[in-house]
Enzyme design. Structure first.
Site, PDB file in Angstrom:
ATOM      1  N   ASP A  13      15.258 -51.940 163.960  1.00 56.53           N
ATOM      2  CA  ASP A  13      16.080 -52.798 164.811  1.00 56.53           C
ATOM      3  C   ASP A  13      16.054 -52.163 166.199  1.00 56.53           C
ATOM      4  O   ASP A  13      16.722 -51.165 166.445  1.00 56.53           O
ATOM      5  CB  ASP A  13      17.505 -52.849 164.245  1.00 56.53           C
ATOM      6  CG  ASP A  13      18.501 -53.521 165.192  1.00 56.53           C
ATOM      7  OD1 ASP A  13      18.083 -54.089 166.217  1.00 56.53           O
ATOM      8  OD2 ASP A  13      19.714 -53.473 164.899  1.00 56.53           O
ATOM      9  N   LYS A  75      15.375 -53.340 176.984  1.00 57.12           N
ATOM     10  CA  LYS A  75      15.107 -54.576 176.241  1.00 57.12           C
ATOM     11  C   LYS A  75      15.441 -55.814 177.064  1.00 57.12           C
ATOM     12  O   LYS A  75      14.791 -56.842 176.948  1.00 57.12           O
ATOM     13  CB  LYS A  75      15.933 -54.568 174.960  1.00 57.12           C
ATOM     14  CG  LYS A  75      15.712 -55.759 174.047  1.00 57.12           C
ATOM     15  CD  LYS A  75      16.459 -55.545 172.746  1.00 57.12           C
ATOM     16  CE  LYS A  75      16.331 -56.711 171.795  1.00 57.12           C
ATOM     17  NZ  LYS A  75      17.057 -56.436 170.541  1.00 57.12           N
ATOM     18  N   GLU A 152      16.279 -61.121 164.393  1.00 63.82           N
ATOM     19  CA  GLU A 152      17.391 -60.277 163.949  1.00 63.82           C
ATOM     20  C   GLU A 152      18.324 -61.003 162.969  1.00 63.82           C
ATOM     21  O   GLU A 152      18.676 -60.423 161.928  1.00 63.82           O
ATOM     22  CB  GLU A 152      18.159 -59.761 165.174  1.00 63.82           C
ATOM     23  CG  GLU A 152      17.321 -58.741 165.960  1.00 63.82           C
ATOM     24  CD  GLU A 152      17.793 -58.498 167.384  1.00 63.82           C
ATOM     25  OE1 GLU A 152      18.876 -59.010 167.755  1.00 63.82           O
ATOM     26  OE2 GLU A 152      17.092 -57.795 168.136  1.00 63.82           O
ATOM     27  N   ASP A 183      26.187 -62.624 165.814  1.00 66.29           N
ATOM     28  CA  ASP A 183      25.721 -61.287 166.197  1.00 66.29           C
ATOM     29  C   ASP A 183      26.202 -60.951 167.605  1.00 66.29           C
ATOM     30  O   ASP A 183      25.697 -61.496 168.588  1.00 66.29           O
ATOM     31  CB  ASP A 183      24.188 -61.237 166.125  1.00 66.29           C
ATOM     32  CG  ASP A 183      23.625 -59.845 166.450  1.00 66.29           C
ATOM     33  OD1 ASP A 183      24.394 -58.966 166.902  1.00 66.29           O
ATOM     34  OD2 ASP A 183      22.411 -59.647 166.269  1.00 66.29           O
TER      35      ASP A 183
HETATM   36 MG    MG Z   1      21.648 -55.785 167.622  1.00 64.45          MG
END
Ligand code: MG
Ligand code: ADP
Length: 510
Positions: A13, A75, A152, A183
């Site tokens: 992840d 990211k 994800e 999330d």
């Molecule tokens: Mg995350």
């Protein structure tokens, strides 16, 4: 250690704020692997310390005092050519910064579970094609063979399903289950509605707020304290880098404390001036209610896109460290009338699902996971830029609308408009706007060396294919015949070339 000479099945992840690496252990269960500092979560932060590159906790600590040498949240900049900051006299592509993080995870993990070369890496469901490619490129630079990139929320659903036993190892699920994956991480938020049946994980709709996460909750506290400090001492502590750095660190810690306790104190110092404030959970929730409302808005949009309402949702899965805030769970329970599921550690679930996916794809894996079918949707519309005949204005022609099940193929025919035309250029974009400048550019497909003397109006068909993992593939046919000689290439202005990738790989991972 994984037994025999088998390589462990590994999932990563690669998060905006924290990254986690996991593998499937000999008992067939996913397990997070601690880094060399002994932590399961590695801050996604890179520090340039002279000639040395430091990744993780120490780099995150350094951001309080030497922010100018620290790359955080690379990211967020995936898909850009270079990271916004320069270090020394160098600029780095975000792919390389992400590769340093992957490299640390890989090396630390290899010490615990043995060497491995393959891994599954996760990406946010809303990542566009360019960012997906950039993520695969980061894996390559870090010396990994990327088995697959999966979303994800899908990874989280796989982890929840297997570990809670509502999906068994053979991949069966008793009855079709519709999940809403919520999330909320450090810097991003996304919602995904998924249907899980038998052996298939199908994403129905997904939406996200790329600029909403735990950081924003921290910021509300920072601003609140700063206001108090200004009225008491006439100075804004946010103007001083040192004071701001400490305030950021302390407000994040206070926020996390308030998930467990009903009050805490926050201190702020600058020079000889200081301030101590008691912060209660109620006050904190009042300060941040608008942020929570924004997540509610995105949920509504996603349910609408899925043509569902709360009564269609069987399970709510909580993912991301920020879902530990009690207000999140309370809001979801009151909106849905159901208790959200937080039985897995919200910051490890994604890596665990990725490890299971890796085991599914590894022939020699130690665990018997039957490969599951993963059906995604594209999170952004695909289009090409075309000139309107009458006005000459450039507009985006939409070929594949967002939330279309993948894989999907679209074709578009272009015609030559003059005799002996030698080339054609097709600009490919992703986004929801009609204006090309508001969309994200995937690249230009140039078709050239067209055969001589082809008549005006010769049909050139371009076929766009999104594969299951959201990567784009292009094929070109001339006048219905793809054997005639001509050449084409997709140039990607915001991606590294193979040579650049190889040289970064040599620099970072060797
Ligand atoms: Mg995350
Ligand atoms: P990402 O996916 O963005 O990398 P994570 O899912 O690891 O991030 O979430 C990180 C965020 O979770 C940070 O903002 C952190 O402050 C927040 N967080 C972690 N634990 C808690 C907690 N107990 N209470 C509130 N927020 C928390």
């Amino acid at each position: 250690m994984a037994s025999d000479n088998k390589q462990p099945a590994v999932g990563i992840d690669l998060g905006t704020t924290y990254s986690v690496i996991a593998y499937v252990n000999d008992a067939g269960r996913p397990e997070s692997i601690p880094n060399s500092e002994g932590d399961l979560l590695t801050p996604s932060v890179v520090l340039f310390d002279g000639d040395e590159v430091v990744v993780g906790k120490e780099a995150a600590k350094a951001s309080v005092t030497e922010l100018e040498n620290v790359a955080d949240c690379p990211k967020r900049e995936m898909g850009n050519r270079v990271y916004h900051k320069q270090f020394g006299d160098r600029r780095y592509p975000p792919e390389a910064l992400q590769a340093w993080i992957l490299d640390k995870l890989k090396r630390d993990a290899a010490r615990a579970v043995g060497k491995f070369a393959q891994a599954v890496i996760t990406v946010p469901a809303y990542f566009d094609e360019v960012r997906r490619k950039a993520t695969m490129d980061s894996g390559y630079i870090a010396g990994l063979t990327v088995q697959d990139i999966i979303n994800e929320p899908t990874a989280a659903a796989i982890a929840y399903g297997y570990q809670e036993g509502w999906i068994d190892q053979a991949g069966e699920v008793d009855a079709p289950t519709t999940c809403l994956v919520y999330d909320l991480g450090g810097g991003t938020f996304d919602v995904t509605v998924m249907e899980i049946r038998k052996n298939s994980f199908r994403t129905i709709a997904t939406d996200g707020d790329m600029r909403l996460g735990g950081h924003d909750w921290d910021q509300k506290l920072i601003d609140h304290i700063a206001q108090k400090f200004i009225s008491l001492h006439g100075f804004d502590p946010r103007q001083d880098n040192g004071a701001l750095g400490r305030l950021m660190r302390d407000c994040k810690a206070a926020k996390e404390t308030l998930s467990v306790r009903s009050k805490t104190t926050i201190a702020c110092n600058h020079g000889s001036n200081s301030l101590q404030i008691e912060m209660t959970r109620d006050k904190f929730q009042e300060l941040t209610i608008d942020l929570l409302d924004r997540t509610d808005f995105t949920i509504r949009e996603t349910l609408k896109a899925a043509q569902m309402n709360w009564s269609n949702i069987d399970r709510i899965l909580l993912v991301g460290g920020s879902t530990r805030m009690p207000a999140v769970r309370e809001m979801l329970a009151s909106l849905s009338g159901k208790e959200p599921d937080s039985s897995l550690s919200p910051d490890e679930a994604v890596a665990h699902g990725a490890a299971i996916r890796s085991a599914m794809l590894s022939e020699h894996s130690n665990a018997a996971f039957r490969p599951a079918e993963i059906r995604n949707v594209n999170s952004h519309s695909l289009g090409v830029v075309a000139k309107e005949v009458d006005t000459g204005i450039e507009q985006v022609v939409r070929l594949i609308p967002r939330n279309t099940p993948l894989p999907v193929v679209a074709r578009r025919v272009f015609k030559t408009h003059k005799l002996d035309q030698e080339s054609i250029l097709v600009r490919i974009v992703e986004g929801e706007s009609k204006g090309p400048e508001d969309c994200s550019a995937i690249g230009r497909c140039s078709i050239w060396d067209l055969p001589e003397s082809i008549p005006v109006g010769t049909r050139i068909e371009v076929r766009f294919k999104y594969s299951e993992n959201g990567r784009l593939n292009i094929r070109v046919k001339l006048g219905g015949d793809d054997k005639r000689s001509f050449r084409y290439q997709l140039e990607r202005p915001n991606s590294l070339t193979q040579e650049q990738l190889d040289s970064w790989r040599e620099y970072i991972a060797s």
